[in-house]
Design a protein around this motif. Structure first.
Motif, PDB file in Angstrom:
ATOM      1  N   PHE B 184     -15.936  54.102 -20.308  1.00  0.00           N
ATOM      2  CA  PHE B 184     -15.664  55.049 -21.014  1.00  0.00           C
ATOM      3  C   PHE B 184     -14.065  55.085 -21.326  1.00  0.00           C
ATOM      4  CE2 PHE B 184     -14.122  59.508 -21.069  1.00  0.00           C
ATOM      5  CZ  PHE B 184     -14.772  60.108 -22.194  1.00  0.00           C
ATOM      6  N   CYS B 185     -13.457  54.733 -20.403  1.00  0.00           N
ATOM      7  CA  CYS B 185     -12.083  54.715 -20.311  1.00  0.00           C
ATOM      8  C   CYS B 185     -11.290  54.105 -21.621  1.00  0.00           C
ATOM      9  CB  CYS B 185     -11.437  54.465 -18.727  1.00  0.00           C
ATOM     10  SG  CYS B 185     -11.278  52.778 -18.775  1.00  0.00           S
ATOM     11  N   VAL B 186     -11.989  53.037 -21.937  1.00  0.00           N
ATOM     12  CA  VAL B 186     -11.577  52.255 -23.045  1.00  0.00           C
ATOM     13  C   VAL B 186     -12.142  52.681 -24.369  1.00  0.00           C
ATOM     14  CG1 VAL B 186     -10.312  50.345 -21.785  1.00  0.00           C
ATOM     15  CG2 VAL B 186     -12.920  50.070 -22.096  1.00  0.00           C
ATOM     16  N   THR B 187     -13.381  52.790 -24.242  1.00  0.00           N
ATOM     17  CA  THR B 187     -14.152  52.876 -25.376  1.00  0.00           C
ATOM     18  C   THR B 187     -13.788  54.386 -25.905  1.00  0.00           C
ATOM     19  OG1 THR B 187     -16.033  53.784 -24.257  1.00  0.00           O
ATOM     20  CG2 THR B 187     -16.078  51.530 -25.107  1.00  0.00           C
ATOM     21  N   ASP B 188     -13.436  55.265 -25.370  1.00  0.00           N
ATOM     22  CA  ASP B 188     -13.245  56.541 -25.341  1.00  0.00           C
ATOM     23  C   ASP B 188     -12.113  56.867 -24.924  1.00  0.00           C
ATOM     24  OD1 ASP B 188     -14.162  59.136 -26.613  1.00  0.00           O
ATOM     25  OD2 ASP B 188     -16.098  58.621 -25.956  1.00  0.00           O
ATOM     26  N   GLU B 189     -10.913  55.994 -25.445  1.00  0.00           N
ATOM     27  CA  GLU B 189      -9.739  56.237 -24.353  1.00  0.00           C
ATOM     28  C   GLU B 189      -8.888  57.465 -24.751  1.00  0.00           C
ATOM     29  OE1 GLU B 189      -7.034  54.823 -28.273  1.00  0.00           O
ATOM     30  OE2 GLU B 189      -6.365  54.950 -26.228  1.00  0.00           O
ATOM     31  N   ALA B 190      -8.846  58.048 -26.087  1.00  0.00           N
ATOM     32  CA  ALA B 190      -8.283  59.201 -26.419  1.00  0.00           C
ATOM     33  C   ALA B 190      -8.509  60.444 -25.321  1.00  0.00           C
ATOM     34  CB  ALA B 190      -8.432  59.713 -27.720  1.00  0.00           C
ATOM     35  N   VAL B 191     -10.033  60.696 -25.274  1.00  0.00           N
ATOM     36  CA  VAL B 191     -10.450  61.686 -24.439  1.00  0.00           C
ATOM     37  C   VAL B 191     -10.145  61.319 -23.027  1.00  0.00           C
ATOM     38  CG1 VAL B 191     -12.468  62.810 -23.682  1.00  0.00           C
ATOM     39  CG2 VAL B 191     -12.166  62.423 -26.125  1.00  0.00           C
ATOM     40  N   SER B 192     -10.264  60.090 -22.652  1.00  0.00           N
ATOM     41  CA  SER B 192     -10.142  59.912 -21.199  1.00  0.00           C
ATOM     42  C   SER B 192      -8.860  59.837 -20.767  1.00  0.00           C
ATOM     43  CB  SER B 192     -10.569  58.184 -21.260  1.00  0.00           C
ATOM     44  OG  SER B 192     -10.165  57.708 -19.958  1.00  0.00           O
ATOM     45  N   ALA B 193      -7.748  59.476 -21.533  1.00  0.00           N
ATOM     46  CA  ALA B 193      -6.468  59.495 -21.492  1.00  0.00           C
ATOM     47  C   ALA B 193      -5.969  61.014 -21.291  1.00  0.00           C
ATOM     48  CB  ALA B 193      -5.486  58.983 -22.188  1.00  0.00           C
ATOM     49  N   LYS B 194      -6.817  61.937 -22.053  1.00  0.00           N
ATOM     50  CA  LYS B 194      -6.250  63.476 -21.925  1.00  0.00           C
ATOM     51  C   LYS B 194      -7.038  63.918 -20.599  1.00  0.00           C
ATOM     52  CE  LYS B 194      -4.321  67.142 -23.399  1.00  0.00           C
ATOM     53  NZ  LYS B 194      -5.070  68.164 -22.741  1.00  0.00           N
TER      54      LYS B 194
ATOM     55  N   ALA C   9     -16.009  59.115 -30.596  1.00  0.00           N
ATOM     56  CA  ALA C   9     -14.843  58.743 -30.032  1.00  0.00           C
ATOM     57  C   ALA C   9     -13.667  59.023 -30.752  1.00  0.00           C
ATOM     58  CB  ALA C   9     -14.770  57.289 -29.175  1.00  0.00           C
ATOM     59  N   LEU C  16      -7.992  65.617 -30.909  1.00  0.00           N
ATOM     60  CA  LEU C  16      -6.790  65.785 -30.069  1.00  0.00           C
ATOM     61  C   LEU C  16      -5.653  65.574 -30.436  1.00  0.00           C
ATOM     62  CD1 LEU C  16      -8.442  63.558 -27.022  1.00  0.00           C
ATOM     63  CD2 LEU C  16      -7.158  65.676 -26.646  1.00  0.00           C
ATOM     64  N   ARG C 322     -12.737  68.304 -24.768  1.00  0.00           N
ATOM     65  CA  ARG C 322     -11.707  67.654 -25.249  1.00  0.00           C
ATOM     66  C   ARG C 322     -11.763  67.034 -26.721  1.00  0.00           C
ATOM     67  NH1 ARG C 322     -11.545  68.221 -19.446  1.00  0.00           N
ATOM     68  NH2 ARG C 322      -9.394  68.212 -18.693  1.00  0.00           N
ATOM     69  N   ARG C 393     -19.416  45.068 -27.904  1.00  0.00           N
ATOM     70  CA  ARG C 393     -20.029  45.618 -26.341  1.00  0.00           C
ATOM     71  C   ARG C 393     -20.729  44.610 -25.849  1.00  0.00           C
ATOM     72  NH1 ARG C 393     -19.948  51.525 -24.831  1.00  0.00           N
ATOM     73  NH2 ARG C 393     -19.023  52.233 -26.705  1.00  0.00           N
ATOM     74  N   TYR C 430     -13.919  43.971 -22.016  1.00  0.00           N
ATOM     75  CA  TYR C 430     -14.029  43.012 -23.334  1.00  0.00           C
ATOM     76  C   TYR C 430     -12.489  43.174 -24.189  1.00  0.00           C
ATOM     77  CZ  TYR C 430     -15.588  47.556 -24.927  1.00  0.00           C
ATOM     78  OH  TYR C 430     -15.706  48.728 -25.162  1.00  0.00           O
ATOM     79  N   ARG C 432     -11.383  43.691 -26.758  1.00  0.00           N
ATOM     80  CA  ARG C 432     -11.040  44.961 -27.754  1.00  0.00           C
ATOM     81  C   ARG C 432     -10.208  45.905 -26.442  1.00  0.00           C
ATOM     82  NH1 ARG C 432     -13.950  49.272 -30.443  1.00  0.00           N
ATOM     83  NH2 ARG C 432     -15.292  49.494 -28.783  1.00  0.00           N
ATOM     84  N   PRO C 436      -6.600  49.498 -25.891  1.00  0.00           N
ATOM     85  CA  PRO C 436      -6.809  50.863 -25.523  1.00  0.00           C
ATOM     86  C   PRO C 436      -6.386  51.427 -24.232  1.00  0.00           C
ATOM     87  CG  PRO C 436      -8.877  50.068 -26.630  1.00  0.00           C
ATOM     88  CD  PRO C 436      -7.730  48.948 -26.355  1.00  0.00           C
ATOM     89  N   HIS C 440      -2.189  54.244 -23.255  1.00  0.00           N
ATOM     90  CA  HIS C 440      -2.176  55.442 -22.471  1.00  0.00           C
ATOM     91  C   HIS C 440      -1.753  55.032 -20.714  1.00  0.00           C
ATOM     92  CE1 HIS C 440      -3.161  58.298 -25.343  1.00  0.00           C
ATOM     93  NE2 HIS C 440      -3.906  57.611 -25.691  1.00  0.00           N
ATOM     94  N   ARG C 441      -1.869  53.968 -20.333  1.00  0.00           N
ATOM     95  CA  ARG C 441      -2.193  53.709 -19.238  1.00  0.00           C
ATOM     96  C   ARG C 441      -1.236  52.176 -18.910  1.00  0.00           C
ATOM     97  NH1 ARG C 441      -7.995  55.510 -19.039  1.00  0.00           N
ATOM     98  NH2 ARG C 441      -7.871  54.465 -21.154  1.00  0.00           N
TER      99      ARG C 441
END
Ligand code: SF4
Lengths: 193, 247, 469
Positions: B184-194, C9, C16, C322, C393, C430, C432, C436, C440-441
């Motif tokens: 999830f933290c990469v596929t849904d990165e915007a929400v995850s980061a928030k 997503a 956001l 969110r 995936r 993976y 890709r 991401p 942010h990290r």
């Protein structure tokens, strides 16, 4: 097969194999012992107000005091006089200009401040919803503790319409801010008499 | 008591100190710990994607490695939860069932099996807050979830209270998910980061210096976010605090 | 042609990124509802027991649904209601149209109904010349903005008062700069009044339908369903087949749970019971399947039919808060949406089950104990088996699966940090994904020595120590 039969067929064919029994429902311990003070407190929480007139005469005076002037008052109970006769109403639209609707509820619920209003109490159902303000008469002893008791007391077999009303109309759809008087009554006063 | 140590892949590669602390801590209580050397991954990442075929391979190997132990202890709530609750890509033989039943998350094991009541060696002179992961709370029940009504308990907190010098600060949303969620933290990165940022805001508001967790995977995500944002917060596995190191 | 796959997503990222106002307000307002829910639940000592009982009553009813439907039909008919059966959305809408058309009704006022939403009823009627007005304030806002509801209880919760002021100023001429909720509400009340009085029929949904008496129950805070039912002569109610409860006394349990779960209030302001037509009125009940009987036959998913649409799972969901409800691109959003929507269209909603961290909060908050989180995981399995997974995936995990099978291969790559990046840690699997994560990290630092290496050294040293006399 008509749609009805097809739906029943589909439901029967898809019923889960394992049948679940109806549960045993225990008698839950009552948390409210003093009904009237609890009811009063909950009324306020729900955005309603309450008054304790000594008798019906005082209740009538209170009504004039609260909603005097040129208000259109329509009473569904012989206990209070208004200036619009509900028995003569043929079409609910005639109630569109009512300022105050007066109704006697048969009982209230201490758990949440609800009052129970049926079609018979309202005479014309729309009175409970088109009126700008509501005055509900309720005997202070006509209270049940909670929703379990409330549903034992309602008799849905005997009325086409019954409503548990908990204070005035409310909404929080704009910015999650509570506003009273969304579509139904703007205010609701309970006269405990 | 035959105890096997289950060190999830990311602890092995990124946070070996959490593994070392777990190993040392268990030994302090006189437990003989073995480390089956052929262990890899429990298969959770694939299973969480819904990928049954590829998780089966990992699950089979896990059972081979950990069969025959009385307890399999892992310092990672989400991996342990996966083994206990979602290890179903392979046929459920008695061997598989036994491995699943015998797998324990470290905090649970310390609290429920070893019944730890003192940690005389532990000293941690910081203001810290506890992040119990969702898998640990709602999956394994190491703390009362805030959603459920019932008496309060929190096994990690109970253990941390035995650590001298440690001041635990409460959080505004104590068991809100941090947004890691595996892939999830990469596929849904915007929400995850928030979600992660909101968590970090909560830490800062409550003046925590350290974040302690039984789940390093959540912390890896949170730490990544804090570092990127240039925020000086420290993240540490609960085993290191309870064992008094390595830091 | 297959419907375009929804990408929750990407939609959530857009929600956001729009500004620093919408998402924080959305998150905080819904979290406040969750906090109020906790307080309301805590005040009831038997809360968890109530959840168990409610769940069991629902399971009992659903496993005997044919009997209870028959009973409801018989009793409601006895009370004077006219019953219609609709297998799907098209039949539902056709019934509504027939009722209106036969009576030459050209405008209706409706209260909130997720089933009517599901059926796309408003659009269907509008193309046939019927004026449809939503009377729930939130639904009305959404209708005027041409959007579906974003939340099943708070339809416009993703909007700020400023957004709403703009919409109202265009639609009913309010001051675009006046964002006071009281002012905006008052303006819409005035506008809706006229529409209530003009409408030829009022439409409602139902929260519960009681087999024992043929009654259905509608819960609102605004009283809008009651006006719709009490003022126009014709009342049409759309009821899904799963709404049935056996007995009147069951309501004592469900009414206690519903609003406490939804908004943390003790009940909705109006809990209305309709048993047959009112004096001088007509009551039409359209009992609708629209995929529910099929769902009943899905071993892994039929428990979702227990849902009482309280919205608690949405309020608690950290991802939903969110994302905004519209990100799900479906009638139902949030956790309950993730498990319902794919039953309507697996391909279109194949990405929804991945829009979750599987944190499990929804399952624990649900008043009827639906195993929502587990169902989300099971839907992922369905999506993977049916090859709805994006190819990137699938490939990544096939490679990973092979490596995890072979310990030597695994440990070989693991020790080389650069190679390890390709395979471990698992969430970086993976390629890709690498980008991401990094946006942010910071990437985690790989240790100089893995635990394995440390352990081997440690063991070796220990053995040497022991061997030395
Ligand atoms: S799934 Fe449960 S929590 Fe979510 S809306 Fe339905 S009843 Fe409420």
């Amino acid at each position: 097969m008509n749609p009805r039969e097809q739906i029943f067929d589909a439901v029967r064919n898809h019923l889960p194999a394992e049948k679940i029994d109806y549960p045993q429902i225990p008698v839950f311990q009552k948390t409210i012992t003093e009904l009237l003070p609890a009811f009063e407190e909950r009324l306020l929480e729900a955005g309603a107000t309450f008054f304790l007139p000594a008798d019906l005469k005082e209740a009538q005076q209170l009504l004039v005091q609260q909603h005097g002037g040129g208000s259109v008052i329509c009473s569904a109970t012989p206990d209070i006089k208004g200036n619009r006769d509900i028995r003569k109403v043929k079409n609910p639209h005639e109630l569109a200009d009512v300022d105050v609707g007066v109704i006697r509820a048969s009982f209230g619920v201490a758990e949440n401040g609800m009052v129970w209003l049926t079609e018979e109490d309202l005479v014309v159902n729309a009175l409970g919803f088109l009126s700008q303000h509501l005055v509900i008469l309720l005997k202070p002893t006509a209270l049940v503790a909670d929703m379990y008791d409330a549903y034992v007391k309602v008799s849905l077999e005997d009325t086409a319409y019954g409503c548990f009303m908990m204070g005035p109309s409310a909404t929080a759809d704009i910015g999650a801010v509570l506003v009273h008087g969304a579509q139904g009554a703007r205010s609701l006063s309970v006269y405990l008499v | 008591m035959k105890v096997a140590l289950f060190i999830p892949c990311y602890i092995d590669a990124i946070y070996p100190e959490a593994g070392i602390a777990t190993y040392e801590l268990l030994q302090r209580f006189g437990v003989t710990v073995e480390y089956p050397p052929n262990q890899t991954c429990c298969g959770q990442p694939m299973a969480n994607e819904g990928d049954q075929g590829n998780s089966a391979a990992a699950e089979k190997l896990f059972v081979q490695n950990f069969s025959g132990y009385d307890y399999i202890v892992g310092p990672a709530g989400s991996c342990v939860k996966h083994v206990k609750q979602h290890f179903d890509a392979i046929p459920q033989t008695d061997e598989v069932k036994a491995v699943r039943a015998n797998t324990w998350e470290l905090v649970e094991f310390l609290h429920d099996v070893l019944r730890v009541d003192a940690l005389p060696w532990a000293y941690f002179r910081y203001k810290a807050t506890l992040h119990n992961s969702c898998s640990s709370i709602r999956g394994l029940g190491i703390a009362q979830p805030s959603e459920l009504m019932g008496p309060y308990f929190n096994k990690s907190e109970h253990l941390l209270r035995m650590v001298e010098g440690l001041e635990l600060v409460p959080m505004d949303r104590p068991d809100e998910c941090c947004g890691f969620g595996g892939t999830f933290c990469v596929t849904d990165e915007a929400v995850s980061a928030k979600m992660g940022l909101d968590k970090i805001d909560d830490y800062i508001r409550n003046e925590a210096e350290f974040i302690i967790s039984p789940d390093m995977s959540c912390l890896m995500h949170q730490q990544g976010i804090a570092r990127k944002a240039g925020i000086d917060l420290k993240f540490i596995h609960i085993a290191q605090v309870l064992n008094g190191g390595p830091f | 042609m297959a419907a375009k796959r929804v990408d929750p997503a990407a939609n959530a990222a857009a929600f956001l990124d729009q500004d620093d106002i919408h998402e924080p307000a959305h998150d905080q307002n819904l979290w406040a509802a969750r906090m109020k829910r906790d307080a309301a639940a805590k005040a009831i000592p038997e809360w968890e027991e109530l959840r168990n009982i409610a769940s069991q009553i629902k399971e009992h009813t659903l496993t005997h649904l044919d009997q209870y439907l028959e009973q409801f039909e018989a009793n409601a008919t006895k009370r004077g209601a006219k019953i219609y059966w609709a297998r799907d959305a098209a039949e539902h809408n056709q019934h509504v149209w027939n009722i209106l058309n036969e009576r030459k009704i050209s405008s209706i006022i409706k209260s909130k109904s997720m089933l009517q939403e599901e059926c796309g009823m408003t659009q269907f009627l509008e193309t046939r010349g019927i004026t449809v007005t939503e009377s729930d304030l939130g639904e009305r806002i959404q209708q005027l903005d041409n959007q579906p509801p974003s939340h099943i209880v708070m339809p416009a919760i993703h909007k700020t008062p400023a957004d709403i002021a703009k919409i109202f100023s265009k639609a009913i001429g309010t001051d675009p700069d006046n964002t006071d909720p009281h002012y905006l509400n008052e303006a819409m009340r005035e506008d809706a009044r006229k529409r209530f009085l003009q409408a030829g029929a009022g439409m409602t949904g139902a929260n519960f339908a009681i087999a024992e008496t043929g009654t259905f129950v509608v819960c609102t805070n605004e009283g809008n369903a009651d006006i719709g039912a009490a003022v126009p002569r014709v009342h049409i109610a759309s009821i899904g087949i799963e709404k049935i409860l056996p007995k009147v006394t069951d309501l004592g349990i469900f009414i206690r749970l519903l609003s406490r779960s939804a908004l943390g209030t003790l009940a909705t302001q109006y809990t209305s019971h309709f048993s047959g037509p009112r004096k001088g009125g007509e009551l039409h009940i359209i009992i609708t399947d629209n995929g529910r009987s099929k769902r009943l036959g899905m071993d892994d998913f039929w428990h979702s039919l227990k849902c009482i649409r309280c919205g608690a799972c949405m309020n608690t969901c950290p991802v939903y808060r969110r994302s905004g409800g519209l990100s799900y691109g479906a009638t139902y959003s949030g956790p309950i949406g993730i498990i319902l929507d794919p039953t309507f269209d697996e391909s279109k909603y194949s990405e929804l089950p991945y829009h979750s961290t599987l944190c499990g909060s929804c399952t624990d908050v649900c008043p009827v104990k639906i195993d929502i989180s587990d169902q989300i995981l099971r839907w992922r399995k369905v999506m993977a088996e049916k090859k709805y997974l994006p190819i990137s995936r699938r490939l990544a995990f096939t490679a990973a699966g092979r490596i995890f099978e072979r310990p030597t291969l695994f440990h070989g790559v693991e020790t080389v940090a650069s190679a390890a990046l390709k395979i471990t840690p698992h969430f970086l699997l993976y390629n890709r994904a690498l980008n991401p994560w990094g946006r942010h990290r910071e990437l985690p630092h790989f240790a100089k020595q893995t635990f394995r290496e440390w352990f081997m050294q440690y063991k070796l040293k220990n053995q040497e120590d022991k061997q030395q006399p």
